[in-house]
Design an enzyme around this catalytic site. Structure first.
Site, mmCIF file in Angstrom:
data_model
loop_
_atom_site.group_PDB
_atom_site.id
_atom_site.type_symbol
_atom_site.label_atom_id
_atom_site.label_comp_id
_atom_site.label_asym_id
_atom_site.label_seq_id
_atom_site.Cartn_x
_atom_site.Cartn_y
_atom_site.Cartn_z
ATOM 1 N N THR A 6 0.818 -1.221 0.000
ATOM 2 C CA THR A 6 0.000 0.000 0.000
ATOM 3 C C THR A 6 0.851 1.271 0.000
ATOM 4 O O THR A 6 0.472 2.270 -0.613
ATOM 5 C CB THR A 6 -0.985 0.020 1.187
ATOM 6 O OG1 THR A 6 -0.254 -0.036 2.426
ATOM 7 C CG2 THR A 6 -1.955 -1.144 1.105
ATOM 8 N N LEU A 40 -3.438 5.591 0.459
ATOM 9 C CA LEU A 40 -4.835 5.169 0.572
ATOM 10 C C LEU A 40 -4.895 3.676 0.863
ATOM 11 O O LEU A 40 -5.489 2.897 0.114
ATOM 12 C CB LEU A 40 -5.583 5.506 -0.721
ATOM 13 C CG LEU A 40 -5.537 6.973 -1.145
ATOM 14 C CD1 LEU A 40 -6.257 7.179 -2.465
ATOM 15 C CD2 LEU A 40 -6.150 7.871 -0.056
ATOM 16 N N HIS A 41 -4.285 3.271 1.987
ATOM 17 C CA HIS A 41 -4.132 1.851 2.314
ATOM 18 C C HIS A 41 -5.392 1.035 2.028
ATOM 19 O O HIS A 41 -5.366 0.042 1.296
ATOM 20 C CB HIS A 41 -3.792 1.688 3.802
ATOM 21 C CG HIS A 41 -2.557 2.374 4.250
ATOM 22 N ND1 HIS A 41 -1.296 1.902 3.972
ATOM 23 C CD2 HIS A 41 -2.389 3.499 4.989
ATOM 24 C CE1 HIS A 41 -0.402 2.702 4.522
ATOM 25 N NE2 HIS A 41 -1.040 3.680 5.137
ATOM 26 N N ASP A 42 -6.524 1.430 2.644
ATOM 27 C CA ASP A 42 -7.729 0.618 2.595
ATOM 28 C C ASP A 42 -8.361 0.582 1.205
ATOM 29 O O ASP A 42 -8.987 -0.411 0.821
ATOM 30 C CB ASP A 42 -8.747 1.129 3.613
ATOM 31 C CG ASP A 42 -8.256 0.947 5.043
ATOM 32 O OD1 ASP A 42 -7.437 0.043 5.278
ATOM 33 O OD2 ASP A 42 -8.683 1.724 5.927
#
Length: 313
Positions: free
Chosen positions: A195, A240-242
């Site tokens: 990520t 924007l990991h998720d």
């Protein structure tokens, strides 16, 4: 069409992930459940409701879940990263949700939606894994209704909350171990190793802002978050990991996975909450204390950024 449930602790990147799913014509978003994490449960639930209202998706039921980890207290929240309200101080500027959260708690809602689904459902947990651990413990017969778990969490080369542990898994290591190691539900783990490489820059955020009212509102949520990553990454952008995990939930195969036996450390040493991956050529899939999991380690970075941007705007 992907039948999807998102379990989340919004959080700026969670808000982007929710929007991506809520606006995607390829997704039947069946429910959203909330958990403690970036901020407390009351705030994460409010944030999820308001993001769905922003997206015009008040039809999606929201269930509030676990307010604390399974065993030990959460050491600290991520307000320094996401802001005191979880959304850079902008939660109050988002539209209120007309209906509010369901009377059902998150685990009850998850169980009902899975039970009623005529087809297996993808579940995307993008916060601490407490709700999912409770669901699998209380309703083991519903495992067959889960197509796969697409989990944002962990780091094979280190963490972001401690030198060893990533935030989501570190918040509740016991839950993470139960879900990732002790259960047998198919899982894709999207770690920070990938990520962080998918970080977006200021130009990308400007394109989002200029795409219309929704993009403008989303970009405004990033002020505290962006400042944090400005300092930690050394450039004007954010991670924007998720949303990376939800992109895989929406479009299976957009991330390239490798099957690796993993263990989650629940000790009280420096490694608590960390993922230990057995990447030896001689690694055995039946190594005691380990379970083989598909870990997302590669993607077309520019293609993924465009996929997320197109979905959000």
């Amino acid at each position: 069409m992907v039948r999807l449930i998102i379990d989340t602790d919004p959080g700026v990147d969670d808000a982007f992930a929710l929007t991506l799913a809520a606006r995607s014509p390829e997704v039947d978003l069946l429910a959203v459940t909330t958990v403690f994490g970036n901020v407390g449960l009351a705030a994460t639930t409010r944030n999820a409701l308001r993001v769905l209202a922003l997206c015009g998706r008040e039809d999606v039921p929201v269930g509030a879940g676990a307010a604390r980890p399974l065993v030990y207290p959460q050491p600290f929240e991520a307000k320094a990263v996401h802001g005191e309200d979880g959304l850079s101080g902008r939660a109050g500027f988002l539209p209120p949700h007309a209906r509010g959260a369901e009377v059902e708690d998150a685990v009850t809602l998850l169980a009902r939606v899975l039970d009623e689904s005529p087809e297996p459902v993808t579940v995307a947990p993008i916060g601490p894994l407490t709700n999912i651990a409770l669901l699998l413990a209380a309703h083991p017969h519903l495992k067959q209704k889960i197509d796969r778990l697409v989990i944002m969490g962990g780091g094979l080369r280190g963490g972001n909350s401690t030198p060893a542990a990533e935030f989501n898994l570190w918040c509740d290591p016991e839950a993470a171990r139960r879900v990732l190691v002790e259960e047998d539900v198919p899982a894709v783990l999207v770690p920070i190793d990938l990520t962080y490489r998918c970080a977006v820059d200021g130009t990308w955020l400007t394109r989002l802002r200029e795409s219309g009212p929704l993009g403008e509102e989303l970009e405004a949520l990033t002020t505290v978050y962006r400042a944090h990553y400005n300092q930690s990454l050394g450039f004007d952008g954010t991670v924007l990991h998720d949303a990376v995990a939800v992109a895989e939930a929406i479009s299976p195969g957009i991330l390239t996975t490798t099957r690796v036996p993993i263990h989650v450390d629940t000790s009280f040493g420096q490694g608590r909450g960390s993922v230990i991956a057995d990447r030896r050529l001689t690694a055995a899939e039946d190594e005691p204390g380990f379970r083989p999991v598909d870990i997302a380690l590669e993607t077309d970075l520019d293609g993924l950024r465009e996929f997320i941007l197109d979905g959000l705007r």
